[in-house]
Design an enzyme around this catalytic site. Structure first.
Site, PDB file in Angstrom:
ATOM      1  N   GLY A 106       0.833  -1.184   0.000  1.00  0.00           N
ATOM      2  CA  GLY A 106       0.000   0.000   0.000  1.00  0.00           C
ATOM      3  C   GLY A 106       0.875   1.244   0.000  1.00  0.00           C
ATOM      4  O   GLY A 106       2.073   1.179   0.299  1.00  0.00           O
ATOM      5  N   LYS A 107       0.303   2.369  -0.351  1.00  0.00           N
ATOM      6  CA  LYS A 107       1.030   3.642  -0.300  1.00  0.00           C
ATOM      7  C   LYS A 107       0.022   4.764  -0.377  1.00  0.00           C
ATOM      8  O   LYS A 107      -1.059   4.624  -0.979  1.00  0.00           O
ATOM      9  CB  LYS A 107       2.009   3.760  -1.474  1.00  0.00           C
ATOM     10  CG  LYS A 107       3.184   4.683  -1.190  1.00  0.00           C
ATOM     11  CD  LYS A 107       4.209   4.012  -0.268  1.00  0.00           C
ATOM     12  CE  LYS A 107       5.481   4.823  -0.162  1.00  0.00           C
ATOM     13  NZ  LYS A 107       6.520   4.112   0.610  1.00  0.00           N
ATOM     14  N   GLY A 108       0.343   5.900   0.221  1.00  0.00           N
ATOM     15  CA  GLY A 108      -0.584   7.013   0.176  1.00  0.00           C
ATOM     16  C   GLY A 108       0.096   8.316   0.506  1.00  0.00           C
ATOM     17  O   GLY A 108       1.308   8.382   0.706  1.00  0.00           O
TER      18      GLY A 108
END
Length: 429
Positions: free
Chosen positions: A118-120
């Site tokens: 995931g990444k944000g």
């Protein structure tokens, strides 16, 4: 309002400024040709499960209101909850988050950690926020994506523009809404509220460990090699200082303003890291300096690009002199540069192996939070050393057995593990 997207366009053109998503997909295609993983699995891995986009209103200190855009990309969770950083930067965008989330999927699989990618982040310049504004922005962001994160769903961590304090605010905001303290919702927190000792230093420590192993693999001695490090932040400074302590000559380091060079070796403990003194490298000594571009092309044995992505491109790959390149940053080498360097006989140790110490110690932190039991810093470092050596051995086995480069070998290890997991779980319905 939350928008969920499931597909992104794929570029067929190569450029020196290719996005992380373009780079990640190119690397996936290349590695897929070297594995027996089902074509349907590979097709699925080209796309994220979802991308969450949110609007984040912020009341400024002067009473005015600005609205910022935030993202959370969730790539694949077949091996476990999504895992990856949150970055605050003016150039954050959906495609960047997807590409970085893909790298996190591979990184967790290479390390054999039961997480997915995931990444944000938020499209904002954190330097233009007061501490109070950054706290309010973080707390509102946590509320906007609360339904999409959680200790068994998606676990954020610090990244560019964020730190342990940011994670503390995020965890507190999430916990207040859930009605109980949930330290495992994020990692990279201060140890006093469930963070792990050694987490901040872990990416740099893993870069140093992998650099040491690569140097030994190519029959060199740490005492005889020269190393240049671009990016003297948490990754670069910790890697440089450890390698210096182990006997290597760190001859050049840099921050955003430029770098220092001394052919006889720098005293890395004396040069302030970005955390100790932001942009302090050039203020420390301006007698023998190099630009960030010049540092990459120095006549050294080992180069560690540990600043930002896309710094080694088709434009400068022919001038890179280091024989070993250990990627401390995420995506510092474009696909075209990668091909040029391999043709020239250079050895590139990929980011998904080299800087995986961060997610590895994040996993240790998650375990500590679940069990409500703190590990000592010595145990964390010992466990990290063991995990990195195991991953190095797995990738090295593919390099030796199949005569492939290090990046392809790391991807083969990752894809085989992901493919096995997807085969075991099946496709529902």
């Amino acid at each position: 309002m939350t928008q969920k997207q499931t597909t992104h366009s794929e570029s067929n053109s190569e450029s020196s400024t290719e996005s992380p998503l373009e780079t990640a997909r190119r690397q996936l295609r290349t590695a897929a040709s070297r594995t027996d993983v089902d074509a349907g699995v590979i097709e699925r891995l080209k796309h994220p499960t979802r991308v969450v986009e949110v609007s984040i209103p912020l009341e400024r200190d002067d009473g005015s209101v600005d609205v910022f855009t935030g993202y959370r990309a969730q790539h694949d969770d077949v091996r476990g909850p999504y895992k990856g950083g949150l970055r605050y930067h003016p150039e954050v965008n959906a495609d960047e988050c997807v590409g970085l989330a893909m790298w996190m999927t591979w990184k967790c699989a290479v390390m054999d950690i039961p997480f997915g990618g995931g990444k944000g982040g938020i499209v904002v310049d954190p330097k233009k926020l007061s501490d109070g504004e950054k706290e309010r922005l973080t707390r509102r962001f946590a509320e906007e994506i609360r339904d999409d994160v959680g200790p068994s769903r998606d676990i954020p961590a610090p990244d560019m523009g964020t730190d342990a304090q940011t994670m503390a605010w995020f965890m507190d905001a999430y916990s207040m809404q859930e009605g109980e303290t949930i330290p495992g919702v994020v990692t990279g927190k201060p140890p006093v509220i469930g963070g792990s000792y050694g987490r901040a230093e872990a990416p740099g420590r893993s870069v140093a460990i992998v650099a040491r192993e690569a140097i030994e693999y190519y029959d060199e001695s740490l005492d005889d090699v020269s190393i240049a490090v671009q990016g003297y932040g948490s990754v670069g400074a910790n890697a440089a200082r450890l390698l210096d302590e182990w006997g290597a000559d760190i001859v050049a380091v840099s921050d955003v303003n430029g770098g220092l060079y001394d052919a006889d070796g720098l005293q890395t403990q004396d040069v302030p890291s970005h955390r100790e003194e932001p942009e302090g490298v050039m203020r420390y000594d301006s007698s023998n300096t190099v630009s960030n571009e010049e540092l990459l092309e120095l006549d050294v044995d080992v180069l560690i690009p540990a600043a930002i992505g896309n710094v080694i491109t088709a434009d400068n790959a022919d001038r890179i002199q280091a024989d070993i390149i250990v990627e401390g940053a995420n995506g510092p080498t474009t696909s075209s540069a990668d091909a040029i360097l391999h043709e020239r006989g250079k050895h590139i140790i990929p980011d998904i192996l080299a800087n995986a110490g961060g997610v590895t110690v994040s996993y240790f932190e998650w375990l500590q939070d679940i069990n409500r039991r703190t590990w000592s810093k010595e145990r964390v470092n010992d466990e990290l050393e063991s995990a990195m050596l195991d991953a190095w051995a797995d990738v090295k086995a593919e390099v030796d057995a199949r005569n492939m480069n290090w990046r392809d070998a790391a991807y083969v290890v990752a894809l085989n593990r992901i493919g096995e997991a997807k085969e075991a779980r099946g496709l529902w319905p």
